[in-house]
Design an enzyme around this catalytic site. Structure first.
Site, short mmCIF file in Angstrom:
data_model
loop_
_atom_site.label_atom_id
_atom_site.label_comp_id
_atom_site.label_asym_id
_atom_site.label_seq_id
_atom_site.Cartn_x
_atom_site.Cartn_y
_atom_site.Cartn_z
CB SER A 107 -0.95 0.01 1.20
OG SER A 107 -0.25 -0.24 2.40
CG HIS B 172 -1.20 4.06 3.99
ND1 HIS B 172 -2.42 3.92 4.60
CD2 HIS B 172 -0.76 2.79 3.74
CE1 HIS B 172 -2.72 2.65 4.70
NE2 HIS B 172 -1.73 1.94 4.19
#
Length: 389
Positions: free
Chosen positions: A198, A250
Site C-alpha cells: 500500500s 501510506h
C-alpha cells in the site's frame, strides 16, 4: 522470549479501489475544449493536426501482480498452518490453509512466517543489519483480503499510468515509493511488523497528483480533476487511522511518489511538440516551462535528502515518536470502540516434562498449556502469537 515474540501484531492496509480521477488533457486549436479524453489518450490539435503522446503496452504492472501472488502462495506454503495449529481455516487446503481468525482475520499466515519471509521488523533492521527488509516487506501480504484489495488497486491505477508513461518510470515510482513508505514506517512503528504494497500504491496516487500539477497547462477541467484526486487521497489516508493499519507507510509512500512525480512524469509543452513536427526555421518554444524545471529540481533535492536522512536515522536506532509526541495519531486515533495500544507482547515459556506453558506478558495476560515434549524457538513463537492475539 525477546523481541521476536512481539510480532503478533501486523500493520497492514486494505487499499480501496478508486474511481476515474477525471483528468482530461486540453485539446488546443480547432478541437472543442469540452471534448473529454483520458490521460492515456491525451491529444492536442495543433494547426489542424492531432498530436498524440506515446501509448505504452503495460506489462510491468501485471508482472508485479503475478510476483505478489506467487510470493503470497510461497508464504502460505512455508506457513504450513496444520503444523502449528489444530484449528486452521479451510483445513482441506493442507499446508495452504489459513491461521485461525483470532490470530489473522485477513485469512493468511502467522506473523512469525511473515517475519521469516522478510516483513519489516525494525529490531532486525537496526540491530541485525537486515536493511533488505525495507524492500522485501512491500512484496508480502498478510492475507487473502489484503492482497486482493491491493492487487486490484494496483491493476486499476498502475495499468493506466504505465500506458501513459511506460514501464521504466512507473517501475521506479513504485519501488522508490514503497521504499519511502517503509522508511517512515520503520521510524514510527517499532513494536510490530509491517507488510504490504500500500505504500507503493499511495506513491502512485502521489505521482498522479504531482503529474497533474506539473503538467497543469495541458489539462482541461483542472480544478475538478484536482479536487477529485485530493478527495480520493484524503479518504484513503483517513482509513489509515484505523487500528492495525500502517498509515505511516501510506504517508511515506505518498510523499515519495508525490516528489518523484515531478521528476519522472513531466510532459513537454504542446507548442514544443508542434515545433518538432513542423520543424520551423526559428524555434521559439522551450520543451518545458520554467515552473516545471523549478519543481523538478526542488522535488529531486527534497526526495534525495529525505531518503538519506531517513536511512541514517533508522540505522542509528532513532525512534521518531520520541521527537514527535502527537505523530502517532496519524496512524491510529483511539476511540471508545478500539485501542491504539501497539505495545510489544512477550511470552514466558516454562517446560515441565511434556507440558509447555506459555504466559502472555505485556499483553492480555493469558496463559495456555500444551502437551509438547520438545519445542524449538520457532514453534514457541507460533504458539505465543496465538496466546497473545
Amino acid at each position: 522470549m525477546g523481541r521476536g515474540a512481539s510480532s503478533a501484531e501486523i500493520e497492514v492496509n486494505v487499499q480501496p479501489r478508486i474511481g476515474d480521477s477525471a483528468i482530461h488533457p486540453i485539446e488546443i486549436g480547432s478541437a472543442s475544449l469540452s471534448r473529454r479524453t483520458s490521460p492515456a489518450n491525451a491529444m492536442a490539435s495543433i494547426s489542424g493536426e492531432f498530436m498524440t503522446f506515446r501509448r505504452w503496452r503495460p506489462w510491468l504492472v501485471p508482472a508485479f501482480v503475478i510476483a505478489n501472488v506467487v510470493l503470497f502462495s510461497i508464504t502460505m506454503f512455508v506457513n504450513n498452518c496444520p503444523r502449528s495449529s489444530p484449528s486452521c481455516i479451510l483445513s482441506f487446503l493442507g499446508r495452504f490453509s489459513f491461521q485461525p481468525l483470532k490470530e489473522n482475520p485477513l485469512l493468511g499466515p502467522s506473523s512469525n512466517t511473515l517475519e521469516k519471509m522478510g516483513a519489516l521488523d525494525v529490531n532486525k533492521v537496526v540491530h541485525e543489519h537486515q536493511g533488505w527488509r525495507l524492500i522485501t516487506c512491500i512484496w508480502l501480504h498478510a492475507g487473502v483480503v489484503h492482497i486482493l484489495a491491493n492487487m486490484l488497486s494496483l491493476l486499476f491505477i498502475g495499468m493506466r499510468l504505465e500506458q501513459e508513461f511506460g514501464f521504466v518510470r512507473i517501475g521506479i515510482l513504485y519501488i522508490i515509493s514503497g521504499f519511502g513508505g517503509s522508511l517512515l514506517s520503520a521510524l514510527f512503528i517499532q513494536s510490530s511488523i509491517s507488510v504490504g504494497a500500500s505504500g507503493a500504491l499511495f506513491g502512485l496516487l502521489g505521482g498522479m497528483l504531482s503529474e497533474l500539477i506539473t503538467n497543469w497547462t495541458i489539462y482541461a477541467n483542472k480544478f475538478a480533476a484536482l479536487l477529485t484526486l485530493v478527495f480520493i487521497i484524503a479518504i484513503n489516508l483517513v482509513v489509515g487511522v484505523l487500528p492495525h493499519v500502517d498509515n505511516f507507510a501510506h504517508i511515506g509512500g505518498f510523499i515519495s511518489g508525490f516528489l518523484l512525480g515531478f521528476v519522472l512524469l513531466i510532459r513537454p509543452q504542446f507548442g514544443w511538440i508542434s515545433q518538432q513536427s513542423h520543424q520551423p526555421r526559428y524555434p521559439v518554444k522551450r520543451k518545458h516551462k520554467v515552473y516545471q524545471y523549478i519543481l523538478w529540481i526542488a522535488a529531486a533535492v527534497f526526495l534525495i535528502t529525505g531518503l538519506t536522512v531517513g536511512l541514517i536515522m533508522i540505522f542509528h536506532g532513532v525512534n521518531a515518536n520520541d521527537h514527535c509526541s502527537w505523530c502517532h495519531y496519524l496512524s491510529c486515533i483511539p476511540t471508545s470502540r478500539w485501542s491504539c495500544n501497539s505495545s510489544a507482547t512477550y511470552c514466558s515459556a516454562s517446560q515441565a516434562g511434556n507440558q509447555l506453558t506459555l504466559t502472555c506478558e505485556g499483553g492480555n495476560g493469558r496463559n495456555h498449556s500444551y502437551f509438547l515434549p520438545s519445542a524449538d524457538n520457532d514453534k514457541i513463537k507460533e504458539l505465543c502469537s496465538q496466546v497473545c492475539s
